[in-house]
Write a protein that holds these residues in place. Structure first.
Motif, PDB file in Angstrom:
ATOM      1  N   ALA A  83       0.837  -1.254   0.197  1.00 16.81           N
ATOM      2  CA  ALA A  83       0.063   0.076  -0.081  1.00 16.81           C
ATOM      3  C   ALA A  83       0.706   1.268   0.141  1.00 16.81           C
ATOM      4  N   GLY A  84       1.847   1.091   0.630  1.00 16.61           N
ATOM      5  CA  GLY A  84       3.038   2.348   0.667  1.00 16.61           C
ATOM      6  C   GLY A  84       3.468   2.462  -0.587  1.00 16.61           C
ATOM      7  N   ALA A  85       3.976   1.334  -1.245  1.00 17.33           N
ATOM      8  CA  ALA A  85       4.577   1.635  -2.744  1.00 17.33           C
ATOM      9  C   ALA A  85       3.394   2.273  -3.570  1.00 17.33           C
ATOM     10  N   LEU A  86       2.455   1.765  -3.479  1.00 17.92           N
ATOM     11  CA  LEU A  86       1.348   2.057  -4.329  1.00 17.92           C
ATOM     12  C   LEU A  86       1.010   3.620  -4.313  1.00 17.92           C
ATOM     13  N   LEU A  87       0.969   4.145  -2.748  1.00 21.56           N
ATOM     14  CA  LEU A  87       0.738   5.430  -2.438  1.00 21.56           C
ATOM     15  C   LEU A  87       1.930   6.386  -3.149  1.00 21.56           C
ATOM     16  N   ALA A  88       3.022   5.906  -3.091  1.00 27.74           N
ATOM     17  CA  ALA A  88       4.358   6.641  -3.585  1.00 27.74           C
ATOM     18  C   ALA A  88       4.019   6.648  -5.083  1.00 27.74           C
ATOM     19  N   VAL A  89       3.834   5.668  -5.822  1.00 31.67           N
ATOM     20  CA  VAL A  89       3.560   5.822  -7.286  1.00 31.67           C
ATOM     21  C   VAL A  89       2.555   6.834  -7.704  1.00 31.67           C
ATOM     22  N   LEU A  90       1.404   6.554  -6.908  1.00 37.57           N
ATOM     23  CA  LEU A  90       0.253   7.604  -7.335  1.00 37.57           C
ATOM     24  C   LEU A  90       0.584   9.103  -7.007  1.00 37.57           C
ATOM     25  N   LEU A  91       1.403   9.327  -5.795  1.00 37.48           N
ATOM     26  CA  LEU A  91       1.727  10.872  -5.739  1.00 37.48           C
ATOM     27  C   LEU A  91       2.774  11.132  -6.608  1.00 37.48           C
ATOM     28  N   THR A  92       3.820  10.363  -7.205  1.00 39.91           N
ATOM     29  CA  THR A  92       4.519  10.630  -8.129  1.00 39.91           C
ATOM     30  C   THR A  92       3.906  10.694  -9.386  1.00 39.91           C
ATOM     31  N   SER A  93       2.662  10.043  -9.858  1.00 41.54           N
ATOM     32  CA  SER A  93       2.239  10.140 -10.976  1.00 41.54           C
ATOM     33  C   SER A  93       1.447  11.566 -11.024  1.00 41.54           C
ATOM     34  N   ALA A  94       1.013  11.831  -9.698  1.00 36.95           N
ATOM     35  CA  ALA A  94       0.151  13.206  -9.865  1.00 36.95           C
ATOM     36  C   ALA A  94       1.106  14.447 -10.037  1.00 36.95           C
TER      37      ALA A  94
END
Length: 776
Positions: free
Chosen positions: A17-28
């Motif tokens: 979940a932490g990795a996914l959140l990091a990817v989503l924030l970077t995508s944003a």
């Protein structure tokens, strides 16, 4: 070995979940970089501010992870924190420099001064992560892979530099610093991948996540070096999308640091090797990426040459450096292969637990000593007395530590000589050019060293050692020398342990004799040379008078060539060779049939049969006894089984279960020779017993030895309190019977009443006899 804890049940979900959140924030962030409304704001100082905030958060998380860690493992976390913090500070200085009139001139100095500090700290992480299978060659190879990759990446980036004036000094220094940062990124990446391959399973996902973070940072550093290479590095030229790697890397490192709260501890020492240092992800992934870059450079250089172009001077310098680094990398590969071969050779001749020579290496050294025709040497063969009991009770971890301590003691006592572990708790020492008297002195010294007190994790086990000494004569057969030393060692055990014994040819003669007896005993079991004699058990009245004789003990006799072979000559041999199991079963069947015949004749007699420890441990004793009773049509009440303390202690749980089942059939159970083993009086209440037979040493010493007399009184009293019949063995004087009856003994057995006699003479002994009456 330290057990590897299992990961927390939800740790993997939290990490994902932490990795996914990091990817989503970077995508944003990347989407904001592409959007026209926000792109210009990020192109200036916005992207740098995002990087500063992200890396500060990662630095704080890493420092907090170090605070939760104990010992030396906290320093790599702190190094990570310092690395991220200084990186954020350098970007912050760049932001501050933009406010200066000549900030373009200040930028190279700022970047160059700050870049050294983060990666100097990061080296602590490199030297801490690959704890398993690490060697200097492996670390040098990882560092060199980073250098080769950075040079190759630099040459590829240089291809976009327009022809024209060369770099000025500050711009070149900044570009070189950027390449060094890429090299350091690749070294750290190699460390992460190596640890992911060799580390504990629960940390593997965390390390791979850290590797992804480093890939993002490496990409951003490479983009930065390329931007510098294309000309003066100005704020207007900074592509905010290139900073996405810094943002992703910082966010993922936050997740990695938080993983320490979910059950992961990346930097704790790892003691178990999980694969070799030269294989797997860690050893192969980084070199593969490096060589892809190298091949790309070769293709580019060939294309430039074939296309009629020329290489610029700096390109030539970098190409030469790259060639030298590649050659050095290949040399390191060869050196690592040599190290691996040497390690394999050492493992083939070394005991993995103690570091001593193993059996194969010792035999090889013994062959060399036997070929030496100068002063003869000697072999000392040692065995730890009592080690098996300690290993079974305290556990194999304590046992391993005891073996390591014993090995260290032997090393200290015989420096320069070959010391080996043969397996289990057996050790051997090869004394070069040591005559027999000197070898005997050394053996005695080794026995004393191994008998010194031990302290293993607060436990203080009591051990001793038995040693056998055999001389290595010139031209001797190594196998015979080891056999002789082994025989001498077992002779030391027979003499009471905790001593050394020198081999004598008589020992070999005794072994030959034992083998002859064992072979003849097997033939006797198949033939008709064995017979049973029976010794009566007399029931005592209140005054010591014999009130009944209704039980006998079956004792095996071997008649060979018309003469009886003493039981002390063949029974121990049967126990050593395992033939005692067949012997016990033969006695059981024959005794049951004889008891059935007495019963059919109108004189029912309970017959007692002795069981060995091996027979009790077979696991099918219940079935064997049931088959013998059924074949003889004998009621179970007319059979008693006698076991010794040592037989019970060999596997007490199984013995209790087996004897309890037999008692359930109606078979009586007796504990024979009580007082000669290690069973405590309080331990008796947990055993399924009907009869307690007190060893003859207590009975015959009664009245003469105050201590043994007191013990006899205590044993009889406890036996009666537990509701057991108490038999006094070895009674030879009828005058002792009244005193035995007064103490509480219910039965007596010994030559006073009768020796063991053939079955035909038993009926005459069954009638009560006056006290003191002797029987033929």
């Amino acid at each position: 070995m330290e057990p590897v804890p299992a990961p927390a049940p939800r740790a993997g979900l939290r990490l994902a979940a932490g990795a996914l959140l990091a990817v989503l924030l970077t995508s944003a962030y990347a989407a904001a970089c592409l959007a026209p409304a926000t792109r210009e704001h990020l192109r200036g100082g916005g992207s740098a501010l995002v990087v500063v905030l992200t890396w500060c958060a990662a630095a704080g998380a890493a420092w907090a992870a170090g605070a939760r860690t104990e010992g030396a493992a906290r320093w790599p976390w702190r190094a990570c924190s310092v690395t991220l913090l200084v990186g954020a500070a350098s970007t912050g200085c760049w932001l501050a420099a933009r406010a200066l009139p000549e900030h373009l001139d200040v930028l190279p100095a700022v970047v160059g001064s700050f870049a050294v500090v983060p990666y100097a700290c990061a080296m602590l992480v490199v030297f801490r992560l690959p704890r398993v299978g690490r060697s200097r060659v492996v670390l040098a190879r990882a560092a060199l892979d980073g250098v080769v990759g950075a040079l190759a990446a630099g040459l590829l980036a240089w291809d976009d530099v327009p022809a024209g004036p060369p770099f000025d000094g500050e711009q070149f220094a900044t570009y070189l610093t950027g390449l060094l940062m890429v090299a350091a990124d690749l070294v750290l990446l190699g460390a992460c991948l190596t640890s992911a391959r060799l580390g504990v399973r629960r940390d593997r996902g965390v390390l791979l996540l850290g590797a992804v973070a480093l890939v993002g940072i490496s990409f951003a550093d490479l983009m930065l070096a390329g931007a510098i290479a294309r000309g003066p590095y100005a704020a207007a030229d900074r592509d905010p999308l290139a900073s996405a790697g810094y943002v992703l890397g910082g966010l993922l490192l936050v997740v990695v640091a938080l993983a320490s709260r979910w059950g992961s501890d990346l930097f704790r020492p790892i003691t178990r090797t999980r694969g070799g240092a030269g294989g797997g992800v860690g050893a192969g992934a980084t070199p593969a990426m490096t060589w892809v870059l190298v091949v790309s450079v070769i293709v580019e250089v060939l294309a430039t040459g074939l296309g009629g172009g020329t290489l610029q001077p700096l390109e030539l310098v970098m190409a030469v450096m790259l060639s030298a680094a590649v050659v050095l990398r290949l040399l390191l590969t060869g050196l690592e292969g040599r190290e691996a071969a040497l390690a394999l050779e050492r493992s083939a001749s070394t005991d993995a637990l103690t570091g001593l020579a193993n059996r194969a290496a010792f035999v090889e050294a013994l062959q060399g000593a036997a070929a030496d025709h100068r002063v003869p040497g000697a072999v000392v063969f040692l065995d730890l007395d009592g080690f098996k009991e300690v290993n079974d009770l305290a556990g194999h971890d304590v046992g391993d530590r005891l073996l390591v301590e014993a090995a260290q003691r032997l090393r200290r006592e015989v420096r320069g000589d070959v010391v080996a572990r043969f397996g289990g708790d057996e050790f051997a020492v090869l004394l070069a050019r040591a005559p027999e008297p000197a070898a005997a002195e050394v053996a005695a010294r080794l026995v004393r060293a191994l008998a010194a007190p031990y302290d293993v994790g607060g436990l203080r086990p009591v051990l001793s050692a038995s040693a056998g000494v055999a001389v290595v004569a010139p031209g001797a057969d190594p196998a015979e020398v080891l056999r002789d030393a082994d025989l001498a060692m077992y002779r030391a055990k027979e003499l009471g342990k905790d001593q050394a014994h020198v081999y004598h040819p008589d020992l070999h003669a005794a072994v030959v004799r034992r083998d002859e007896v064992a072979r003849a005993l097997r033939e006797a079991l198949e033939g008709d040379e064995l017979e049973l004699h029976y010794q009566p058990l007399a029931t005592l009245g209140p005054g010591g008078e014999v009130v009944a004789v209704d039980a006998v003990e079956a004792l095996v006799r071997w008649r060979r060539d018309g003469a009886l072979v003493p039981p002390g000559e063949f029974v121990p041999v049967a126990e050593e060779t395992g033939a005692v199991v067949a012997l016990d079963r033969w006695v059981l069947r024959r005794a049951c049939h004889q008891a059935a015949r007495w019963r059919a004749a109108g004189t029912p007699v309970r017959v007692a049969v002795n069981l060995s420890a091996l027979q009790l441990a077979t696991g099918d004793l219940d079935d064997v006894v049931g088959a013998a009773l059924a074949a003889a049509r004998l009621p179970a009440e007319l059979l008693a089984l006698e076991v010794t303390e040592s037989a019970l202690l060999a596997d007490e749980a199984q013995a209790r279960e087996t004897l309890a089942r037999l008692r359930g059939r109606g078979v009586r159970v007796a504990l024979d020779d009580f007082g000669t083993g290690f069973t405590s009086i309080g331990h008796l209440r947990r055993l399924p017993l009907d009869v307690l037979k007190v060893d003859r040493s207590y009975v015959q010493a009664y009245g003469a030895d105050p201590q043994l007399s007191s013990l006899l009184r205590a044993i009889v009293r406890v036996g009666r309190d537990l509701g057991l019949d108490v038999v006094a063995e070895g009674v030879e004087d009828a005058a002792l019977l009244p005193e035995l009856a007064r103490l509480g003994a219910t039965h007596a057995q010994g030559w006073w009443y009768s020796r063991a006699v053939p079955a035909a003479e038993v009926p005459a002994l069954l009638a009560p006899a006056p006290v003191g009456a002797a029987r033929p």
